[in-house]
Design a protein around this motif. Sequence first.
Motif, PDB file in Angstrom:
ATOM      1  N   VAL A 254      22.672  52.238 -14.492  1.00  0.00           N
ATOM      2  CA  VAL A 254      21.810  51.760 -15.595  1.00  0.00           C
ATOM      3  C   VAL A 254      21.899  50.239 -15.693  1.00  0.00           C
ATOM      4  O   VAL A 254      20.873  49.540 -15.769  1.00  0.00           O
ATOM      5  CB  VAL A 254      22.218  52.434 -16.932  1.00  0.00           C
ATOM      6  CG1 VAL A 254      21.551  51.733 -18.116  1.00  0.00           C
ATOM      7  CG2 VAL A 254      21.872  53.914 -16.934  1.00  0.00           C
ATOM      8  N   GLY A 265      15.556  56.221 -17.704  1.00  0.00           N
ATOM      9  CA  GLY A 265      15.660  57.158 -18.828  1.00  0.00           C
ATOM     10  C   GLY A 265      14.291  57.752 -19.160  1.00  0.00           C
ATOM     11  O   GLY A 265      13.299  57.513 -18.459  1.00  0.00           O
ATOM     12  N   MET A 285      22.321  59.013 -23.361  1.00  0.00           N
ATOM     13  CA  MET A 285      21.083  59.788 -23.548  1.00  0.00           C
ATOM     14  C   MET A 285      20.430  59.410 -24.868  1.00  0.00           C
ATOM     15  O   MET A 285      19.215  59.193 -24.956  1.00  0.00           O
ATOM     16  CB  MET A 285      21.379  61.301 -23.509  1.00  0.00           C
ATOM     17  CG  MET A 285      21.652  61.820 -22.101  1.00  0.00           C
ATOM     18  SD  MET A 285      21.789  63.613 -22.009  1.00  0.00           S
ATOM     19  CE  MET A 285      23.504  63.839 -22.510  1.00  0.00           C
ATOM     20  N   GLU A 289      18.940  55.802 -21.968  1.00  0.00           N
ATOM     21  CA  GLU A 289      19.222  55.205 -20.651  1.00  0.00           C
ATOM     22  C   GLU A 289      19.270  56.242 -19.526  1.00  0.00           C
ATOM     23  O   GLU A 289      18.915  55.962 -18.393  1.00  0.00           O
ATOM     24  CB  GLU A 289      20.566  54.457 -20.708  1.00  0.00           C
ATOM     25  CG  GLU A 289      20.481  53.233 -21.606  1.00  0.00           C
ATOM     26  CD  GLU A 289      21.844  52.594 -21.831  1.00  0.00           C
ATOM     27  OE1 GLU A 289      21.880  51.388 -22.121  1.00  0.00           O
ATOM     28  OE2 GLU A 289      22.862  53.317 -21.695  1.00  0.00           O
ATOM     29  N   ILE A 290      19.785  57.442 -19.858  1.00  0.00           N
ATOM     30  CA  ILE A 290      19.765  58.507 -18.839  1.00  0.00           C
ATOM     31  C   ILE A 290      19.047  59.720 -19.427  1.00  0.00           C
ATOM     32  O   ILE A 290      18.938  59.853 -20.641  1.00  0.00           O
ATOM     33  CB  ILE A 290      21.200  58.874 -18.339  1.00  0.00           C
ATOM     34  CG1 ILE A 290      22.016  59.578 -19.413  1.00  0.00           C
ATOM     35  CG2 ILE A 290      21.914  57.656 -17.792  1.00  0.00           C
ATOM     36  CD1 ILE A 290      23.362  60.099 -18.897  1.00  0.00           C
ATOM     37  N   ASN A 291      18.591  60.623 -18.519  1.00  0.00           N
ATOM     38  CA  ASN A 291      17.766  61.748 -18.970  1.00  0.00           C
ATOM     39  C   ASN A 291      18.581  63.004 -19.264  1.00  0.00           C
ATOM     40  O   ASN A 291      18.228  63.783 -20.158  1.00  0.00           O
ATOM     41  CB  ASN A 291      16.735  62.092 -17.882  1.00  0.00           C
ATOM     42  CG  ASN A 291      15.766  60.962 -17.672  1.00  0.00           C
ATOM     43  OD1 ASN A 291      16.159  59.905 -17.137  1.00  0.00           O
ATOM     44  ND2 ASN A 291      14.512  61.130 -18.090  1.00  0.00           N
ATOM     45  N   THR A 330      17.723  64.881 -23.080  1.00  0.00           N
ATOM     46  CA  THR A 330      17.196  64.142 -24.235  1.00  0.00           C
ATOM     47  C   THR A 330      16.206  64.969 -25.054  1.00  0.00           C
ATOM     48  O   THR A 330      15.782  64.526 -26.109  1.00  0.00           O
ATOM     49  CB  THR A 330      16.501  62.845 -23.760  1.00  0.00           C
ATOM     50  OG1 THR A 330      15.613  63.193 -22.690  1.00  0.00           O
ATOM     51  CG2 THR A 330      17.536  61.835 -23.263  1.00  0.00           C
TER      52      THR A 330
END
Length: 343
Positions: A254, A265, A285, A289-291, A330
Amino acid sequence: MNRIQKITGLAAALGTFLLLAGCGAKEQSGQETPTARQFETEMDENLIAVGFSQVGAESDWRAANTESIQSALTPENGFYLIYEDAQQKQENQFKAIRNFILQEVDYIVLSPIVETGWDTVLQEAKDAGIPVILVDRMAQVDEELYACWIGADFESEGRRAGEWLEQYLKEQGRADEEIHIVTLQGTLDSSAQLGRTKGFAEVMRKHDNWDMLEMRDADFTQAKGQEVMEALLQKYDDIDVVVSENDNMAFGAVDAIHEAGRSCGPDGDITILSFDAVNAAFDAMLSGEINVSFECNPLHGPKLQEIIHALNDGKSVDKIQYMEETYFDTSMDLEELRKTRAY
Ligand code: GZL
Ligand code: ZN
Protein backbone atom coordinates in the motif's frame (compact mmCIF):
# COMPACT_ATOMS: atom_id res chain seq x y z
CA MET A 1 17.31 -36.42 38.97
CA ASN A 2 14.31 -35.77 36.73
CA ARG A 3 14.21 -33.57 33.64
CA ILE A 4 12.90 -30.49 35.39
CA GLN A 5 15.63 -30.69 38.05
CA LYS A 6 18.20 -31.16 35.26
CA ILE A 7 16.91 -28.05 33.48
CA THR A 8 16.96 -25.98 36.67
CA GLY A 9 20.33 -27.50 37.52
CA LEU A 10 21.72 -26.42 34.15
CA ALA A 11 20.17 -22.97 34.47
CA ALA A 12 21.32 -22.58 38.10
CA ALA A 13 24.86 -23.63 37.17
CA LEU A 14 24.84 -21.02 34.43
CA GLY A 15 23.49 -18.42 36.85
CA THR A 16 26.11 -19.24 39.49
CA PHE A 17 28.89 -19.16 36.92
CA LEU A 18 27.81 -15.70 35.75
CA LEU A 19 27.62 -14.43 39.36
CA LEU A 20 31.02 -15.94 40.32
CA ALA A 21 32.61 -14.76 37.13
CA GLY A 22 31.67 -11.32 38.39
CA CYS A 23 30.36 -10.54 34.95
CA GLY A 24 26.99 -10.45 36.71
CA ALA A 25 24.39 -10.31 34.05
CA LYS A 26 23.03 -7.51 36.28
CA GLU A 27 25.68 -5.01 35.08
CA GLN A 28 25.41 -6.22 31.49
CA SER A 29 21.69 -6.45 30.93
CA GLY A 30 20.32 -4.66 34.00
CA GLN A 31 18.26 -7.74 34.74
CA GLU A 32 18.63 -10.03 37.73
CA THR A 33 20.36 -13.32 36.80
CA PRO A 34 17.92 -15.95 38.08
CA THR A 35 19.53 -17.85 40.95
CA ALA A 36 18.91 -21.52 41.63
CA ARG A 37 16.58 -20.43 44.47
CA GLN A 38 14.35 -18.44 42.10
CA PHE A 39 14.27 -21.33 39.65
CA GLU A 40 13.38 -23.79 42.38
CA THR A 41 10.49 -21.68 43.68
CA GLU A 42 9.25 -21.09 40.14
CA MET A 43 9.75 -24.69 39.17
CA ASP A 44 8.35 -27.82 40.59
CA GLU A 45 9.14 -31.18 39.14
CA ASN A 46 5.48 -31.82 38.28
CA LEU A 47 5.57 -29.15 35.58
CA ILE A 48 5.75 -30.37 31.98
CA ALA A 49 8.92 -28.94 30.43
CA VAL A 50 8.35 -27.72 26.87
CA GLY A 51 10.95 -26.32 24.48
CA PHE A 52 9.32 -24.05 21.84
CA SER A 53 11.30 -23.08 18.70
CA GLN A 54 9.43 -20.18 17.04
CA VAL A 55 10.17 -18.92 13.48
CA GLY A 56 10.85 -15.32 14.50
CA ALA A 57 8.93 -12.06 15.01
CA GLU A 58 8.47 -11.13 11.34
CA SER A 59 4.78 -10.25 11.38
CA ASP A 60 1.74 -9.32 13.46
CA TRP A 61 0.51 -12.86 12.91
CA ARG A 62 3.70 -14.30 14.41
CA ALA A 63 3.45 -12.01 17.46
CA ALA A 64 -0.14 -13.16 18.07
CA ASN A 65 0.90 -16.81 17.64
CA THR A 66 3.77 -16.46 20.14
CA GLU A 67 1.53 -14.66 22.64
CA SER A 68 -1.16 -17.34 22.36
CA ILE A 69 1.32 -20.17 23.04
CA GLN A 70 3.22 -18.38 25.82
CA SER A 71 0.00 -17.50 27.64
CA ALA A 72 -1.22 -21.12 27.43
CA LEU A 73 1.99 -22.95 28.43
CA THR A 74 2.36 -21.29 31.86
CA PRO A 75 3.33 -22.75 35.28
CA GLU A 76 -0.28 -22.16 36.40
CA ASN A 77 -1.38 -24.47 33.56
CA GLY A 78 1.29 -27.01 34.54
CA PHE A 79 4.07 -26.09 32.14
CA TYR A 80 7.67 -24.86 32.23
CA LEU A 81 8.22 -23.20 28.85
CA ILE A 82 11.60 -22.52 27.27
CA TYR A 83 11.03 -20.12 24.34
CA GLU A 84 13.55 -19.63 21.50
CA ASP A 85 13.08 -17.07 18.69
CA ALA A 86 15.01 -18.27 15.60
CA GLN A 87 15.01 -14.83 13.93
CA GLN A 88 13.83 -16.54 10.71
CA LYS A 89 16.94 -18.75 10.41
CA GLN A 90 16.54 -22.51 10.13
CA GLU A 91 19.98 -23.15 11.61
CA ASN A 92 18.88 -21.36 14.81
CA GLN A 93 15.97 -23.78 15.02
CA PHE A 94 18.35 -26.74 14.69
CA LYS A 95 20.46 -25.30 17.57
CA ALA A 96 17.37 -24.70 19.73
CA ILE A 97 16.11 -28.26 19.23
CA ARG A 98 19.51 -29.75 20.11
CA ASN A 99 19.57 -27.55 23.24
CA PHE A 100 16.12 -28.76 24.25
CA ILE A 101 17.33 -32.37 23.83
CA LEU A 102 20.38 -31.63 26.04
CA GLN A 103 18.09 -30.14 28.66
CA GLU A 104 15.88 -33.23 28.44
CA VAL A 105 12.60 -31.34 28.01
CA ASP A 106 9.42 -33.42 27.98
CA TYR A 107 8.10 -32.03 24.66
CA ILE A 108 9.39 -29.97 21.76
CA VAL A 109 7.07 -27.55 19.93
CA LEU A 110 8.38 -26.43 16.53
CA SER A 111 7.08 -24.00 13.92
CA PRO A 112 9.36 -25.03 11.01
CA ILE A 113 10.33 -21.95 9.01
CA VAL A 114 10.54 -24.01 5.80
CA GLU A 115 9.23 -27.50 5.00
CA THR A 116 12.55 -29.22 4.18
CA GLY A 117 15.74 -30.17 6.06
CA TRP A 118 14.26 -31.52 9.33
CA ASP A 119 14.88 -35.31 9.12
CA THR A 120 18.16 -35.44 11.06
CA VAL A 121 17.30 -33.16 13.98
CA LEU A 122 13.79 -34.60 14.43
CA GLN A 123 15.29 -38.12 14.38
CA GLU A 124 17.62 -36.98 17.20
CA ALA A 125 14.56 -35.83 19.20
CA LYS A 126 12.87 -39.18 18.55
CA ASP A 127 16.00 -41.10 19.61
CA ALA A 128 15.99 -39.01 22.83
CA GLY A 129 12.37 -40.05 23.41
CA ILE A 130 11.06 -36.47 23.17
CA PRO A 131 7.75 -36.08 21.26
CA VAL A 132 7.67 -33.19 18.76
CA ILE A 133 4.52 -31.18 18.04
CA LEU A 134 4.53 -29.10 14.84
CA VAL A 135 2.57 -25.85 14.91
CA ASP A 136 1.68 -23.44 12.10
CA ARG A 137 3.91 -24.74 9.30
CA MET A 138 4.56 -28.31 8.17
CA ALA A 139 7.86 -30.22 7.92
CA GLN A 140 8.31 -32.74 5.07
CA VAL A 141 9.41 -35.67 7.22
CA ASP A 142 8.17 -39.19 7.98
CA GLU A 143 5.06 -38.69 10.11
CA GLU A 144 6.66 -40.95 12.75
CA LEU A 145 8.91 -37.96 13.59
CA TYR A 146 6.13 -35.80 15.00
CA ALA A 147 3.23 -36.49 17.34
CA CYS A 148 0.85 -34.10 15.56
CA TRP A 149 0.56 -30.84 13.59
CA ILE A 150 -1.72 -27.88 14.37
CA GLY A 151 -2.21 -25.25 11.69
CA ALA A 152 -4.19 -23.79 8.85
CA ASP A 153 -5.29 -25.30 5.55
CA PHE A 154 -3.20 -22.93 3.47
CA GLU A 155 -4.37 -24.34 0.14
CA SER A 156 -7.98 -23.68 1.04
CA GLU A 157 -6.99 -20.13 2.05
CA GLY A 158 -5.49 -19.65 -1.43
CA ARG A 159 -8.55 -21.17 -3.16
CA ARG A 160 -10.85 -18.98 -1.08
CA ALA A 161 -8.90 -15.91 -2.28
CA GLY A 162 -9.29 -16.98 -5.92
CA GLU A 163 -13.01 -17.58 -5.47
CA TRP A 164 -13.41 -14.21 -3.76
CA LEU A 165 -11.72 -12.50 -6.74
CA GLU A 166 -14.03 -14.37 -9.17
CA GLN A 167 -17.08 -13.07 -7.29
CA TYR A 168 -15.66 -9.55 -6.90
CA LEU A 169 -14.87 -9.17 -10.62
CA LYS A 170 -18.31 -10.55 -11.56
CA GLU A 171 -19.99 -7.94 -9.33
CA GLN A 172 -17.90 -5.28 -11.06
CA GLY A 173 -18.93 -6.52 -14.51
CA ARG A 174 -15.26 -7.39 -15.18
CA ALA A 175 -15.61 -11.19 -15.42
CA ASP A 176 -14.29 -11.23 -19.00
CA GLU A 177 -11.77 -8.37 -18.68
CA GLU A 178 -8.03 -9.03 -19.00
CA ILE A 179 -6.88 -8.98 -15.34
CA HIS A 180 -3.18 -8.37 -14.60
CA ILE A 181 -2.07 -9.88 -11.27
CA VAL A 182 1.15 -9.82 -9.21
CA THR A 183 1.80 -11.91 -6.11
CA LEU A 184 3.93 -10.97 -3.08
CA GLN A 185 4.95 -14.44 -1.85
CA GLY A 186 5.80 -15.30 1.75
CA THR A 187 9.04 -17.02 2.80
CA LEU A 188 9.70 -19.45 -0.08
CA ASP A 189 9.17 -23.12 0.80
CA SER A 190 7.16 -22.23 3.91
CA SER A 191 3.85 -24.09 4.12
CA ALA A 192 1.90 -20.83 4.11
CA GLN A 193 3.61 -19.71 0.89
CA LEU A 194 3.34 -23.12 -0.82
CA GLY A 195 -0.33 -23.58 0.08
CA ARG A 196 -1.56 -20.07 -0.67
CA THR A 197 0.27 -19.97 -4.02
CA LYS A 198 -1.06 -23.44 -4.97
CA GLY A 199 -4.64 -22.76 -3.87
CA PHE A 200 -4.89 -19.46 -5.77
CA ALA A 201 -3.28 -21.04 -8.87
CA GLU A 202 -6.02 -23.70 -8.89
CA VAL A 203 -8.62 -20.96 -9.41
CA MET A 204 -6.33 -19.01 -11.82
CA ARG A 205 -6.40 -21.99 -14.20
CA LYS A 206 -10.14 -21.53 -14.71
CA HIS A 207 -9.67 -17.99 -16.10
CA ASP A 208 -7.54 -17.57 -19.20
CA ASN A 209 -8.28 -13.82 -19.00
CA TRP A 210 -6.35 -13.66 -15.70
CA ASP A 211 -2.67 -12.97 -16.32
CA MET A 212 -0.18 -13.58 -13.46
CA LEU A 213 2.51 -11.07 -14.44
CA GLU A 214 4.93 -12.17 -11.72
CA MET A 215 5.23 -13.78 -8.28
CA ARG A 216 8.08 -12.56 -6.08
CA ASP A 217 9.30 -13.50 -2.57
CA ALA A 218 8.81 -10.71 -0.01
CA ASP A 219 9.49 -12.90 3.05
CA PHE A 220 6.29 -12.00 4.98
CA THR A 221 7.73 -8.66 6.13
CA GLN A 222 6.35 -5.14 5.60
CA ALA A 223 9.71 -3.69 4.51
CA LYS A 224 10.25 -6.36 1.87
CA GLY A 225 6.64 -6.03 0.74
CA GLN A 226 7.15 -2.33 0.05
CA GLU A 227 10.50 -2.89 -1.71
CA VAL A 228 9.15 -5.65 -3.98
CA MET A 229 5.98 -3.73 -4.79
CA GLU A 230 8.06 -0.65 -5.77
CA ALA A 231 10.03 -2.83 -8.19
CA LEU A 232 6.89 -4.42 -9.66
CA LEU A 233 5.26 -1.00 -10.17
CA GLN A 234 8.33 0.16 -12.09
CA LYS A 235 8.35 -3.01 -14.21
CA TYR A 236 4.59 -3.22 -15.03
CA ASP A 237 2.45 -0.20 -15.84
CA ASP A 238 -0.82 -2.15 -15.68
CA ILE A 239 -1.31 -4.03 -12.41
CA ASP A 240 -4.98 -4.62 -11.55
CA VAL A 241 -4.67 -7.01 -8.59
CA VAL A 242 -2.06 -7.66 -5.87
CA VAL A 243 -2.21 -11.01 -4.06
CA SER A 244 -0.18 -10.52 -0.87
CA GLU A 245 0.44 -13.72 1.09
CA ASN A 246 0.25 -11.91 4.42
CA ASP A 247 -1.03 -8.60 5.83
CA ASN A 248 2.37 -7.11 6.66
CA MET A 249 3.56 -7.36 3.05
CA ALA A 250 0.20 -5.87 1.98
CA PHE A 251 0.79 -2.85 4.24
CA GLY A 252 4.18 -2.36 2.57
CA ALA A 253 2.58 -2.69 -0.87
CA VAL A 254 0.00 0.00 0.00
CA ASP A 255 2.81 2.43 0.89
CA ALA A 256 4.61 1.66 -2.40
CA ILE A 257 1.40 2.13 -4.40
CA HIS A 258 0.68 5.48 -2.73
CA GLU A 259 4.28 6.65 -3.24
CA ALA A 260 3.95 5.79 -6.95
CA GLY A 261 0.90 8.08 -7.10
CA ARG A 262 -1.42 5.13 -7.67
CA SER A 263 -4.54 4.14 -5.71
CA CYS A 264 -5.66 0.83 -4.18
CA GLY A 265 -8.48 -0.78 -2.20
CA PRO A 266 -12.23 -0.82 -2.95
CA ASP A 267 -12.16 2.71 -4.46
CA GLY A 268 -8.71 2.45 -6.02
CA ASP A 269 -7.48 1.07 -9.34
CA ILE A 270 -5.46 -1.77 -7.72
CA THR A 271 -7.39 -4.45 -5.81
CA ILE A 272 -5.46 -5.94 -2.86
CA LEU A 273 -6.11 -9.43 -1.50
CA SER A 274 -4.25 -10.30 1.72
CA PHE A 275 -3.91 -13.15 4.25
CA ASP A 276 -3.87 -13.42 8.06
CA ALA A 277 -6.67 -10.93 8.96
CA VAL A 278 -4.71 -9.51 11.90
CA ASN A 279 -6.09 -6.51 13.75
CA ALA A 280 -4.14 -4.02 11.61
CA ALA A 281 -5.74 -5.53 8.48
CA PHE A 282 -9.10 -4.37 9.81
CA ASP A 283 -7.67 -0.84 10.04
CA ALA A 284 -6.39 -1.12 6.45
CA MET A 285 -9.80 -2.31 5.18
CA LEU A 286 -11.68 0.34 7.16
CA SER A 287 -9.39 3.04 5.71
CA GLY A 288 -10.03 1.66 2.20
CA GLU A 289 -6.44 0.55 1.52
CA ILE A 290 -7.00 -3.18 1.07
CA ASN A 291 -10.08 -5.09 -0.10
CA VAL A 292 -10.07 -8.37 1.79
CA SER A 293 -8.00 -10.50 4.19
CA PHE A 294 -8.23 -14.29 4.47
CA GLU A 295 -7.95 -15.32 8.10
CA CYS A 296 -5.19 -17.60 9.33
CA ASN A 297 -5.91 -18.27 12.98
CA PRO A 298 -2.73 -17.91 15.11
CA LEU A 299 -4.35 -18.80 18.42
CA HIS A 300 -2.79 -22.26 18.74
CA GLY A 301 -2.16 -21.99 22.52
CA PRO A 302 -5.32 -23.57 23.95
CA LYS A 303 -5.28 -26.49 21.46
CA LEU A 304 -1.56 -27.04 22.12
CA GLN A 305 -2.16 -27.11 25.90
CA GLU A 306 -4.91 -29.73 25.41
CA ILE A 307 -2.75 -31.88 23.12
CA ILE A 308 0.28 -31.91 25.44
CA HIS A 309 -1.87 -32.83 28.46
CA ALA A 310 -3.51 -35.61 26.40
CA LEU A 311 -0.13 -36.98 25.27
CA ASN A 312 1.14 -36.70 28.86
CA ASP A 313 -1.83 -38.80 29.99
CA GLY A 314 -0.85 -41.44 27.42
CA LYS A 315 -3.79 -40.65 25.13
CA SER A 316 -3.40 -40.61 21.32
CA VAL A 317 -4.20 -37.40 19.40
CA ASP A 318 -5.23 -36.74 15.78
CA LYS A 319 -2.15 -36.30 13.60
CA ILE A 320 -3.47 -33.27 11.71
CA GLN A 321 -5.49 -30.60 13.55
CA TYR A 322 -6.80 -27.70 11.43
CA MET A 323 -7.73 -24.34 12.95
CA GLU A 324 -11.12 -22.75 12.13
CA GLU A 325 -10.89 -19.73 9.82
CA THR A 326 -12.88 -17.44 7.54
CA TYR A 327 -12.28 -14.11 5.72
CA PHE A 328 -13.21 -10.45 6.09
CA ASP A 329 -13.79 -7.85 3.34
CA THR A 330 -14.91 -4.24 3.01
CA SER A 331 -18.52 -5.24 2.24
CA MET A 332 -18.90 -6.44 5.87
CA ASP A 333 -19.57 -4.56 9.13
CA LEU A 334 -15.91 -4.67 10.13
CA GLU A 335 -16.23 -2.42 13.19
CA GLU A 336 -18.70 -4.91 14.68
CA LEU A 337 -16.80 -8.00 13.56
CA ARG A 338 -13.45 -6.84 14.91
CA LYS A 339 -14.93 -6.68 18.42
CA THR A 340 -15.28 -10.47 18.33
CA ARG A 341 -11.61 -11.04 17.54
CA ALA A 342 -8.77 -11.81 19.94
CA TYR A 343 -5.91 -10.76 17.59
C1 GZL B 1 0.80 -18.67 8.64
C2 GZL B 1 2.19 -18.26 9.05
C3 GZL B 1 2.65 -17.10 8.24
C4 GZL B 1 1.73 -15.89 8.33
C5 GZL B 1 2.74 -14.79 8.25
O1 GZL B 1 0.40 -19.78 9.39
O2 GZL B 1 3.11 -19.32 8.86
O3 GZL B 1 3.93 -16.69 8.75
O4 GZL B 1 0.80 -15.84 7.30
C6 GZL B 1 3.82 -15.33 9.15
O5 GZL B 1 2.28 -13.55 8.71
O6 GZL B 1 4.99 -14.64 8.97
ZN1 ZN C 1 -5.02 -4.75 -16.54
